[in-house]
Structure formats: structure tokens, C-alpha cells
Design a protein around this motif. Sequence first.
Motif, PDB file in Angstrom:
ATOM      1  N   GLU A 341      -8.267   9.279  -0.929  1.00  0.00           N
ATOM      2  CA  GLU A 341      -7.100   8.588  -1.455  1.00  0.00           C
ATOM      3  C   GLU A 341      -7.457   7.144  -1.777  1.00  0.00           C
ATOM      4  O   GLU A 341      -8.277   6.539  -1.087  1.00  0.00           O
ATOM      5  CB  GLU A 341      -5.966   8.539  -0.422  1.00  0.00           C
ATOM      6  CG  GLU A 341      -5.311   9.825  -0.056  1.00  0.00           C
ATOM      7  CD  GLU A 341      -4.184   9.557   0.939  1.00  0.00           C
ATOM      8  OE1 GLU A 341      -3.074   9.180   0.510  1.00  0.00           O
ATOM      9  OE2 GLU A 341      -4.438   9.691   2.147  1.00  0.00           O
ATOM     10  N   ARG A 342      -6.802   6.598  -2.788  1.00  0.00           N
ATOM     11  CA  ARG A 342      -6.843   5.151  -3.004  1.00  0.00           C
ATOM     12  C   ARG A 342      -5.653   4.573  -2.257  1.00  0.00           C
ATOM     13  O   ARG A 342      -4.499   4.859  -2.575  1.00  0.00           O
ATOM     14  CB  ARG A 342      -6.747   4.812  -4.491  1.00  0.00           C
ATOM     15  CG  ARG A 342      -7.084   3.359  -4.809  1.00  0.00           C
ATOM     16  CD  ARG A 342      -6.810   3.007  -6.263  1.00  0.00           C
ATOM     17  NE  ARG A 342      -5.389   2.786  -6.499  1.00  0.00           N
ATOM     18  CZ  ARG A 342      -4.761   1.625  -6.333  1.00  0.00           C
ATOM     19  NH1 ARG A 342      -5.433   0.565  -5.903  1.00  0.00           N
ATOM     20  NH2 ARG A 342      -3.471   1.511  -6.569  1.00  0.00           N
ATOM     21  N   ILE A 343      -5.935   3.751  -1.217  1.00  0.00           N
ATOM     22  CA  ILE A 343      -4.877   3.305  -0.312  1.00  0.00           C
ATOM     23  C   ILE A 343      -4.825   1.783  -0.255  1.00  0.00           C
ATOM     24  O   ILE A 343      -5.471   1.157   0.590  1.00  0.00           O
ATOM     25  CB  ILE A 343      -5.077   3.860   1.121  1.00  0.00           C
ATOM     26  CG1 ILE A 343      -5.347   5.369   1.104  1.00  0.00           C
ATOM     27  CG2 ILE A 343      -3.851   3.556   1.986  1.00  0.00           C
ATOM     28  CD1 ILE A 343      -5.695   5.941   2.467  1.00  0.00           C
ATOM     29  N   PRO A 344      -4.058   1.145  -1.146  1.00  0.00           N
ATOM     30  CA  PRO A 344      -3.810  -0.290  -0.947  1.00  0.00           C
ATOM     31  C   PRO A 344      -2.881  -0.492   0.238  1.00  0.00           C
ATOM     32  O   PRO A 344      -2.086   0.391   0.589  1.00  0.00           O
ATOM     33  CB  PRO A 344      -3.162  -0.711  -2.268  1.00  0.00           C
ATOM     34  CG  PRO A 344      -2.528   0.533  -2.792  1.00  0.00           C
ATOM     35  CD  PRO A 344      -3.400   1.674  -2.349  1.00  0.00           C
ATOM     36  N   GLY A 345      -2.984  -1.677   0.849  1.00  0.00           N
ATOM     37  CA  GLY A 345      -2.115  -1.989   1.975  1.00  0.00           C
ATOM     38  C   GLY A 345      -0.931  -2.840   1.554  1.00  0.00           C
ATOM     39  O   GLY A 345      -0.752  -3.169   0.377  1.00  0.00           O
ATOM     40  N   ASP A 346      -0.138  -3.205   2.539  1.00  0.00           N
ATOM     41  CA  ASP A 346       1.038  -4.058   2.327  1.00  0.00           C
ATOM     42  C   ASP A 346       0.904  -5.263   3.246  1.00  0.00           C
ATOM     43  O   ASP A 346       1.466  -5.295   4.335  1.00  0.00           O
ATOM     44  CB  ASP A 346       2.316  -3.276   2.630  1.00  0.00           C
ATOM     45  CG  ASP A 346       3.579  -4.035   2.264  1.00  0.00           C
ATOM     46  OD1 ASP A 346       3.487  -5.254   2.013  1.00  0.00           O
ATOM     47  OD2 ASP A 346       4.657  -3.420   2.253  1.00  0.00           O
ATOM     48  N   PRO A 347       0.116  -6.277   2.841  1.00  0.00           N
ATOM     49  CA  PRO A 347      -0.143  -7.406   3.735  1.00  0.00           C
ATOM     50  C   PRO A 347       1.114  -8.199   4.064  1.00  0.00           C
ATOM     51  O   PRO A 347       1.224  -8.751   5.159  1.00  0.00           O
ATOM     52  CB  PRO A 347      -1.155  -8.254   2.966  1.00  0.00           C
ATOM     53  CG  PRO A 347      -0.979  -7.872   1.540  1.00  0.00           C
ATOM     54  CD  PRO A 347      -0.589  -6.432   1.556  1.00  0.00           C
ATOM     55  N   ALA A 348       2.072  -8.264   3.148  1.00  0.00           N
ATOM     56  CA  ALA A 348       3.298  -9.025   3.412  1.00  0.00           C
ATOM     57  C   ALA A 348       4.070  -8.445   4.589  1.00  0.00           C
ATOM     58  O   ALA A 348       4.662  -9.179   5.384  1.00  0.00           O
ATOM     59  CB  ALA A 348       4.173  -9.061   2.165  1.00  0.00           C
ATOM     60  N   ALA A 349       4.039  -7.132   4.688  1.00  0.00           N
ATOM     61  CA  ALA A 349       4.728  -6.467   5.801  1.00  0.00           C
ATOM     62  C   ALA A 349       3.791  -6.160   6.958  1.00  0.00           C
ATOM     63  O   ALA A 349       4.229  -5.661   7.998  1.00  0.00           O
ATOM     64  CB  ALA A 349       5.379  -5.176   5.304  1.00  0.00           C
TER      65      ALA A 349
END
Length: 559
Positions: A341-349
Amino acid sequence: MFPRVLMFALIFVLISFTARSQDDRARPTRPPADSVIGWHASGKAGAVVAGGAESVEAGMTILQNGGNAIDAAVGTLLALSVTDAHLFCFGGEVPILIYDAGRGVVESIAGQGAAPRLATLEHFETKGGIPRSGIESAAVPATLDACLTALDRSGTMSFTQVVAPTLQILDRGEHPWHADFARTLRRLVDAESAAADRRQGLRLVADAFYRGPIAVELDAWSRAHNGLIRYNDLATHVTRVEEPVSLDYRGHRILKPGPWTQGPALLQALQILEGFDLSSHASGDADAIHLQAEALKLAFADRDEFYADPLFQPVPLSLLLAPEYADARRALIDPDRASIERIPGDPAAGLARLDPDRSTVRIGTDGPSLDTTTCIVADAVGNVVAATPSGWSGVLAGDTGVWLGSRLQSFNTWPNHPNVIEPGKRPRITLTPTLVLKDDAPVIAVSVAGGDAQDQSTLQMLTNLIDFELSPSDAVTAPRFNSEHLVGSFGQPAPQLGLLQVDPRVGDEVLAELEARGHRIERSRAPVGSNPTVLRIDPETGLLDVAGCPDSRRHSAAY
């Protein structure tokens, strides 16, 4: 009588020396006989590792003539625009990291030109996208001003002195454009000659190119050939001097340029890897390759989602590099199974995964681009320079002899994405030199050529040197891997999920183990992915040890 004769003779000698000194310094001698150019070298007085052999010779000549590492690096870069002209051009770009020993600081010279004012999203939408080559894909030339900025802040020599080896190469006239380019460089030398001091001379060189007659000629040529660059794009070009981005990795401080490059992705990958005991493995075994590849997948997914010119778009870099965010992302790595999978994260959260509906990433159609060359220089007093010069597939700007690059292709045309093309904006580039400090002194420098593979190979160079304790020579020749599990930076081709290109020298057993973990293995001949060069400094002895991948025709010298 006799003492007066001696006195007048001494005065005559001093006057003659003073009159000749500028000319002599601009007419370099060859490097010392003990600085044989090969693919690896060591010494204590100075070292250069770069692309073409004559560029390495240019840098060594400047060191031998009393220049420091910054002077020699600029001389090497100027020569590379000729010896490596198919990979790097004078009208291209060069991010530079400098450790200035006198001031004890590292500075990032942001040698990347912006999109011209006419390079709008609407313009390229009518064209069906940003072309991969040709006149319309050229950013504002940045190389010269980056070099002059480096000389001004940390160098000791004039432009006339550092460009002399390049002019010697050009004067052989091996290609038709060489005579035109030599003439343009000599016009810059003439501009400098009117100065009262060195720093004024550097300003006069910049003015001649960016705001003087050469800028007028580039404008006229661009207009006549349907290009986008105009005089005001050149006249308002600025080279920013920035604080590098950095973090600690196993007792070392790793420094990179900002998120207008892909450099911070390396820091993200290292921070994820710090939670694993790599040193318990061997370089090139299945566990080491798997963990590094999985960390890179996560870091590059965030690169593709968030990185851009921070002057135009806020980049959540402090959140991306927060230890807690690295912990969350690290938990996604399965030691026994490859991610597909291509899995970007959510750094703001602070979350390991970004809601797919919030992603602005789209997919293009073009493929990879393996461009660029390399440059690392160090001197005996502790100055170190790492630079990654680039610019290719562009056009020759008439009889100026200046080749322009095609860096606008590193933008995308996705509305609302941070890296969407805008006038005056810098593209998010793959070019990304590296400096490493230990106890506040430089111990490692890395420069790598090869598009999206650059920081992947840099990661392997750093783990080879720090975790696996290899020498620079062994680090650059060790089998490498390259993941295609990312959105390509040139035309934005789709990620090839799970695909891992691997040098088969790792052995059939390792390849079979990687396949068993779910990696799609593509056996590739060396050099895999990119062309690394490495410098290591022994903090106790001061020995400078440099090496460049011999399969990639990198060259080194030291004395």
C-alpha cells in the motif's frame, strides 16, 4: 651603497609580484603529483569526489593554489557544467550544504530557480501538462548565483580564479557550444575586473548575468523561441541561504536542505529506522534491506503528499519529524511482510494513516529520470561542501552557450496539491546533498545522483557507514536496492507498489527471502538506482577518505 641596492631590488621584486599576483592566481597550476585521480582516495590536505575526472582535477587545482573547500567546490561545479553537461548545465540548479569551519555553522544554499511568471497552471493545462524537455520546461537559471553566494559567504577566491580551470577545458573546443560558453564566462570575468574588492566583484558578476547584457540576450532569445523566461524573472532571482533541516541518528546529526527538496524524507526514514537494531544485521542481508525499504516507503508517501516550496505552502515539517509521529509510522512496519500500500500519514492529527479522501495526490503518465551529477569537497582546516548539481534535457540558449534545464517537470498540475505549478514558486526537487556532524564537527558527507533514488541510496550510504561500519570504498560498492513504491517526481508516474530493484550480488538466498516476504523483486545490474559519492573524516587524525561508485564513473582525489 650595497644595502641601498638590495633595498631597491627588493622593492622591484615586490612590485613585480604584486602586479602579477592576480594573473598568476587566475592561471592555475596542475594538482600535486600525489593526488592521482581514481574512484577512491585519502589524504589530509584536501579531497574532492565528483563526476568527471577533469572536474575533480579542477577542484584539486584550486585547493593546491591556496583556495579553501568552498572555492574548490565552486570550481568543480563550474567544470562539471562542461564535463558532465548531459547531466548538469550552467542554466540548471544546485542545492549546496556548507560547513564553514571559521564560523562553525552549516548553511543551505538554495540553488533552485523558480518558475517564470508565464509558467502558470492554465498555460500548461492547455499544453496537456508540463513537457519533459525543451524550452518551456526551464526554470530560472540558479547555478551561477548559488555559486557566487557560496563564494561570498565562505570562499576566499574571485570568480575569475575559480572559473579558470573551466575555461581551460572549454578552450579545447571539443563541442560547437564551447566557444560561445567560454565567451560568456569571459564576459563575466570582464565584469568582475571593474571591482574594487572581491565581494564587489562577485556582485558585478551576478549583475552581468541576471540584470545586465547577458540577461537581455537570454530574454530576447527566449521570446524569439516561444520560451517562458523573461528579463524580470532573471532580474528578480534570489538565492536564499537557509537553515538546514536536521535530526539525530545514533549519535550523529544528519543535515539536509528543506522541503523544497525531498531531503527531509531521508530524515523521516532514519527516525523510523532508529527504532530497529540494524547493527544486529549485516549490510545487504534480507532483514536490513526489508526494514530500510519499508521505512522509505512511509517517508516517501509523506514526501509525495506534503513537500513543496515552503514560501508558497506551509509544510508541516516539525510535525512530520516529531518523534511521536515516527513512533506511529514505525508501527505500520511488519518485520515479516512487505507493504503493498501507499500509506501517507496525518501529521497534523499525529495519526499513522491519512484519510484517503483528504489526499490531493493524483497520477501522471511519464517515467523516471536519472539525471544529475555529484560534488563533495573538504579541506585541511575543516570546511566541507556537499552539492548535488543538475539540469538536463533542456535547450541551448543561442550563442550565449548557456544550456537551460527542464526542472519545471518536477512540479505537478494537480489543483490544491502543495507542489502544483505556480509562477515564482520553486519545484520540489529530488536533489539533496547530506552533511553529518558528530560532536558539532563534520564526519560524513554524501552526494548522490539519480532522481527519486537519491535519498534511497543516501540512506544506504549512512547505514553502511554508521550502523554497519563500512569504509567509504566498501559503502559505495556494496550491493544496493531501490524501491519504486512512490509517485515518480518527473511527470508523476504511478507507484509500482511493492517493487524492489536489487543488485543480484546480494545472493539468491537473500532475494528468495525478500520475495517470500512479499517484495516484487527485480534483479538489476549495478549500479542500482543511483550514483553515490561519500566523504568520511576521521575526527582524531583528520584523514579525509573519499570514494565514488566506480560503476557510475565517479572520480576522487586527495592529498
